[in-house]
Design an enzyme around this catalytic site. Sequence first.
Site, PDB file in Angstrom:
ATOM      1  CE  LYS A 265      -3.162   2.662   2.986  1.00  0.00           C
ATOM      2  NZ  LYS A 265      -4.142   2.704   4.353  1.00  0.00           N
ATOM      3  CG  ASP A 270      -5.577   8.105   4.306  1.00  0.00           C
ATOM      4  OD1 ASP A 270      -6.639   8.491   3.525  1.00  0.00           O
ATOM      5  OD2 ASP A 270      -5.777   6.874   5.097  1.00  0.00           O
ATOM      6  CE  LYS A 277      -6.541   8.847   7.621  1.00  0.00           C
ATOM      7  NZ  LYS A 277      -7.403   7.628   8.467  1.00  0.00           N
ATOM      8  CG  ASP A 288      -1.971   5.374   4.810  1.00  0.00           C
ATOM      9  OD1 ASP A 288      -1.670   4.296   5.563  1.00  0.00           O
ATOM     10  OD2 ASP A 288      -2.969   5.746   4.355  1.00  0.00           O
ATOM     11  CG  ASP A 347      -9.939   7.389   6.228  1.00  0.00           C
ATOM     12  OD1 ASP A 347      -9.027   7.207   5.765  1.00  0.00           O
ATOM     13  OD2 ASP A 347     -10.167   7.651   7.199  1.00  0.00           O
ATOM     14  CD  GLU A 349      -6.642   5.100   2.131  1.00  0.00           C
ATOM     15  OE1 GLU A 349      -7.763   5.309   2.887  1.00  0.00           O
ATOM     16  OE2 GLU A 349      -5.568   5.049   2.633  1.00  0.00           O
ATOM     17  NE  ARG A 351     -10.580  -1.185   3.826  1.00  0.00           N
ATOM     18  CZ  ARG A 351     -11.139  -1.299   4.914  1.00  0.00           C
ATOM     19  NH1 ARG A 351     -12.219  -2.217   5.040  1.00  0.00           N
ATOM     20  NH2 ARG A 351     -10.590  -0.942   6.002  1.00  0.00           N
TER      21      ARG A 351
HETATM   22  N1  BES Z   1      -4.243   4.481   6.782  1.00  0.00           N
HETATM   23  C1  BES Z   1      -5.371   4.208   7.465  1.00  0.00           C
HETATM   24  C2  BES Z   1      -4.953   3.329   8.617  1.00  0.00           C
HETATM   25  C3  BES Z   1      -4.442   3.730   9.691  1.00  0.00           C
HETATM   26  C4  BES Z   1      -4.822   4.497  11.061  1.00  0.00           C
HETATM   27  C5  BES Z   1      -2.916   3.501   9.533  1.00  0.00           C
HETATM   28  C6  BES Z   1      -3.853   4.685  11.713  1.00  0.00           C
HETATM   29  C7  BES Z   1      -2.023   4.202  10.595  1.00  0.00           C
HETATM   30  C8  BES Z   1      -2.564   4.546  11.660  1.00  0.00           C
HETATM   31  C9  BES Z   1      -6.522   3.560   6.590  1.00  0.00           C
HETATM   32  O1  BES Z   1      -6.610   4.091   5.100  1.00  0.00           O
HETATM   33  C10 BES Z   1      -7.890   4.109   7.283  1.00  0.00           C
HETATM   34  O2  BES Z   1      -8.036   5.619   7.373  1.00  0.00           O
HETATM   35  N2  BES Z   1      -8.558   3.016   7.570  1.00  0.00           N
HETATM   36  C11 BES Z   1      -9.864   3.548   8.357  1.00  0.00           C
HETATM   37  C12 BES Z   1     -10.935   2.591   7.803  1.00  0.00           C
HETATM   38  C13 BES Z   1     -12.163   2.731   8.197  1.00  0.00           C
HETATM   39  C14 BES Z   1     -12.779   3.953   7.539  1.00  0.00           C
HETATM   40  C15 BES Z   1     -13.132   1.565   7.970  1.00  0.00           C
HETATM   41  C16 BES Z   1      -9.847   3.187   9.895  1.00  0.00           C
HETATM   42  O3  BES Z   1      -8.997   2.395  10.128  1.00  0.00           O
HETATM   43  O4  BES Z   1     -10.313   4.357  10.578  1.00  0.00           O
HETATM   44 ZN    ZN Z   2      -4.848   4.961   4.774  1.00  0.00          ZN
HETATM   45 MN    MN Z   3      -7.509   5.957   5.055  1.00  0.00          MN
END
Ligand code: BES
Ligand code: ZN
Ligand code: MN
Length: 504
Positions: A265, A270, A277, A288, A347, A349, A351
């Site tokens: 990834k 992000d 966010k 990220d 968010d 993204e 996947r």
């Molecule tokens: N890049 C984030 C995950 C992340 C969070 C990495 C904190 C490192 C530290 C990912 O893209 C994300 O935002 N995931 C969301 C998914 C949710 C919307 C289902 C999350 O984990 O809040």
């Molecule tokens: Zn992310």
């Molecule tokens: Mn994200």
Amino acid sequence: MFRTTGITLGVIAKDLENSPSDALVIGVAQGPEGPILLANPLSAEAAGTLALSLRHLGVTGANDQAHRLPGLPETGAAVLVLAGAGRLSGGALSEETLRRTAGSAIRQLAGLPSVTLALPTASLADVGAVAEGAAMGAYSYTGHRSSTEGLKDPVARALICTDVQARDAQAVLDRAALIGRAVNATRTLVNQPPNHLYPESFAEAAKELAEGLPVTITVWDETRLEKEGFGGILGVGRGSSRQPRLVKVEYSPTKATKSIALVGKGITFDTGGISIKPALGMGEMKSDMAGAAVVLNTVLAVAALGLPIKATAWLCIAENMPSGAALRPADVLTVYGGKTVEVLDTDAEGRLVLADGLVAASRQKPDTIIDVATLTGAQLIALGTRTAGVMGSDSVTAALKSSADRAGELVWPMPLPEELRSGIDSQVADLANIGEPNGDMMTAAVFLREFVGNDAEGAQIPWAHLDIAGPSFNNGSPYGYTPEQGTGCTVRTLVTYMEDMLTV
Ligand code: BES
Ligand code: ZN
Ligand code: MN
């Protein structure tokens, strides 16, 4: 710009005066009744006196202690350093304890050009562990400061004091230096500010890091991504003025007996997109792209080691920004290969870009596919900041766990219970990109599994997913060989995994 200079490593016998360093490091462990001076090359008299004064000096042997004393004339070093090895379980120090103790000392001795590490080494593997710790501890990221005045240079030379002969040790020292370079290069990519590292410049950095190595690099720009239907990467990248990229880094030696694809990834920043966010801590999302940095440097390390494995890294790179062109919640994307996804949360993204990468990787029918991603906040909730989650086919997750144990990295398997699959059903597309919020680390993996293709016999290609959201970035204080910010975690696990592949 993205290259790092490495530490020079060597071994010496116990005649310390003949190879003077600025500092001599010896170990102290935390015993049940107080500090214990570990085996060292000092004279019995000096060691005896020192052992008696440890308590009065305030030396406990705790992890990350690096207590400095004036050097003893018999050592030829200006400083004597007592490095904490922590609590010992059993008799000898584990390889990871050696790595951590050596790394912490070398990290804290920045500013001194040369250091001798006299920690107890019973084997060639122990020498390798001390060397790896030193190589990872000798890291600094000076960033984009206009002046580096006042900053200390990392230790440039480490000598390991051991009974192992220099000619026997050369191979493990070379491997340690190479692993150190791969880990440090990963850290430096992660540490880059997102206006300096964006999809196009990340693709350039991959080429720069690969210079001189037997790998072939192919870059898909936005035109080619569009033409070939990489809807996940394009969809996520749509909101940004910086166009996305897919980068394939292929090491294909003629002597290869196995093949593996690594998918990373590479979200260079992000924001969350339209599902934006919160402002607090958003800057951390420059990290990220850690998964893509890990798979890139792993394949480069495997090429440099010359392992007889075909290894291909797929870097899925985009910037997730909100704008008038950005993905909307409820948009439907067509991933490479034709499956459709309803984007309920922009968010989620990672996947989406990985889906394209997994399909592309599967088309080459490698023996195994492993993807690496800072995928979910749920990973941090379940496993904290230092332990990566691993999910997927039992054979690959079990092998990865044991390679991680050997490499000294924390990786823990999580299940993929069947009921999670229906949670990502969609009314309008083949799949939705989110399910219920609880257990999202596993839901995300179940989503990814849908994009792993089949082998020639029609069975799904053995696959595993590493979620490194927490351990890839250290927003606390440095510890052991781990600096602030980018950690380079799972490079060692993956290189070790490929070495282990050759022994089964
Ligand atoms: N890049 C984030 C995950 C992340 C969070 C990495 C904190 C490192 C530290 C990912 O893209 C994300 O935002 N995931 C969301 C998914 C949710 C919307 C289902 C999350 O984990 O809040
Ligand atoms: Zn992310
Ligand atoms: Mn994200």
